[in-house]
Design a protein around this motif. Sequence first.
Motif, short mmCIF file in Angstrom:
data_model
loop_
_atom_site.label_atom_id
_atom_site.label_comp_id
_atom_site.label_asym_id
_atom_site.label_seq_id
_atom_site.Cartn_x
_atom_site.Cartn_y
_atom_site.Cartn_z
N ALA A 53 -3.77 -5.98 3.43
CA ALA A 53 -4.24 -5.25 4.62
C ALA A 53 -5.20 -4.13 4.21
O ALA A 53 -6.15 -3.82 4.93
CB ALA A 53 -3.05 -4.69 5.39
N ALA A 54 -4.95 -3.55 3.04
CA ALA A 54 -5.80 -2.45 2.58
C ALA A 54 -7.22 -2.91 2.26
O ALA A 54 -8.15 -2.11 2.21
CB ALA A 54 -5.18 -1.81 1.34
N THR A 55 -7.38 -4.24 2.04
CA THR A 55 -8.71 -4.74 1.64
C THR A 55 -9.52 -5.31 2.80
O THR A 55 -10.66 -5.70 2.61
CB THR A 55 -8.58 -5.86 0.58
OG1 THR A 55 -8.01 -7.03 1.20
CG2 THR A 55 -7.73 -5.43 -0.59
N VAL A 56 -8.88 -5.42 3.99
CA VAL A 56 -9.58 -6.03 5.13
C VAL A 56 -10.27 -4.92 5.92
O VAL A 56 -9.61 -4.06 6.49
CB VAL A 56 -8.58 -6.79 6.03
CG1 VAL A 56 -9.26 -7.31 7.29
CG2 VAL A 56 -7.94 -7.94 5.26
N LEU B 116 -7.60 -6.64 -7.41
CA LEU B 116 -7.86 -8.06 -7.69
C LEU B 116 -8.40 -8.79 -6.47
O LEU B 116 -8.90 -9.90 -6.57
CB LEU B 116 -6.58 -8.74 -8.17
CG LEU B 116 -5.89 -8.11 -9.40
CD1 LEU B 116 -4.59 -8.85 -9.71
CD2 LEU B 116 -6.81 -8.14 -10.61
N LEU B 117 -8.26 -8.15 -5.31
CA LEU B 117 -8.76 -8.75 -4.06
C LEU B 117 -10.09 -8.12 -3.65
O LEU B 117 -10.54 -8.29 -2.52
CB LEU B 117 -7.73 -8.54 -2.93
CG LEU B 117 -6.33 -9.12 -3.16
CD1 LEU B 117 -5.38 -8.70 -2.04
CD2 LEU B 117 -6.39 -10.65 -3.24
N GLY B 118 -10.66 -7.34 -4.52
CA GLY B 118 -11.96 -6.74 -4.20
C GLY B 118 -11.89 -5.25 -3.94
O GLY B 118 -12.91 -4.60 -3.75
N GLY B 119 -10.70 -4.70 -3.91
CA GLY B 119 -10.57 -3.25 -3.77
C GLY B 119 -10.17 -2.82 -2.38
O GLY B 119 -10.53 -3.45 -1.38
#
Length: 430
Positions: free
Chosen positions: A342-345, A140-143
């Motif tokens: 953190a996984a999406t940054v 939902l945050l872009g993957g």
Amino acid sequence: MNTALVIEDVRLTPILVSDPPLLNTQGVHQPYTPRLIVEVVTRGGTTGVGETYGDGAYLEPARSLAEALPGRAVTDLNGLFALADEVCDGSHATADDRVDAGGLRGVRNAGKIRLSVVSAFEVACLDALGKAQGLPVHALLGGKVRDSVEYSAYLFYRWAAHPGPGEADDWGAALDPAGVVAQARRFADTYGFGSFKLKGGVFEPEREIAAIRALAEAFPGRPLRLDPNGAWSVPTSLYVAEQLKDVLEYLEDPTSGTDGMAAVAAGTDVPLATNMCVTTPAEIPEAFARDAVRIVLSDHHYWGGLHRTRELAGICRTFGVGLSMHSNTHLGISLAAMTHVAATVPDLAYACDSHYPWQTEDVITERHTFTGGRLTVSDAPGLGVELDRDRLAALHRRWLEDDGTHRERDDAAAMRAADPDWTTPEVPRW
Ligand SMILES: O=C([O-])[C@@H](O)[C@@H](O)[C@H](O)[C@@H](O)C(=O)[O-]
Ligand SMILES: [Mg+2]
């Protein structure tokens, strides 16, 4: 609108969670620390969970928001912020720029408290939406851009037990370099952490320099960090930086305020990190313009949730400032949220902080497990955690039965149990 995604009910559960006697510059952790668990229930029957600070200042705005939210969709996250601005009265918190009494969390004003409250609702909405759609929060945050997130060992000077009656845990005291190294060894052996942060500002700087030197010797080449929560003057900060420049990955909030941090930054090549002088959008322009910090320790509670954390990451990227994550006595719901965002940054170049290993109580059915110092990013729908209702009820009962002593985190008050004359030290302390 998909009516299944409309919020029907919001439940707030304040709890008290046990906390070990960890020392910091203001005092010591109390035996219990307050947290607030937020549940958002949709018309479709999905429940999403979030978590935030549980001190009194957070409960009042949380109640206002919980009352106003039913009828809105879990997808309306931008509307959530506007609603909070409308319904959360700012009168419960004074706007000031002092470090708050217990949390060492930078400025404390109504806007920041409101964002910390909203963060739990935002995470709960994302959890509900993810569960309803069969999608993990990171999607939902872009993957996700990584399958696991690295955390660092969070070392504390500590006593073996809280003063007075009560059980001690099996960590023992850590009050000197040998104790700090033994603690680090256990963290490394149990969880595989490869970098170490020492909470400083507890003893005179020479003693803390010796502890970092001992860590450098015990773990050659590993990234080391020291965080005295703004307890030092500019000259003391520069002295410590000089002594430890060959072993520190960064020095975290050596001194209080942007002025002081800018002066330290100008006098050393050791990178400075902060979770104290940049904790609100208003503080960014000056701190970045003056090169006061090279790394911002984001905290989704401070910044208003996961989307706002990603916005912060974008701002940091634009200005060439690094990003990592701050942590403060959180449970598994927030750790899951931290791990998803953190996984999406993309450019998360530093291991994130986490108090989690110190929090032996939780409200989720399966605790998170660090392996090789990392947490695997869950691909299960929502956050990938499940509430343990019995645990939640038991920790809420503790909150209900408390006489008020533990409902506000107050590290100086806890210190007075051992030293009746203790008051929150003025900064700079050294
Ligand atoms: O829990 C503590 O004692 C820490 O000092 C905490 O209050 C800080 O917010 C934090 O962990 C930090 O990195 O400054
Ligand atoms: Mg810090």
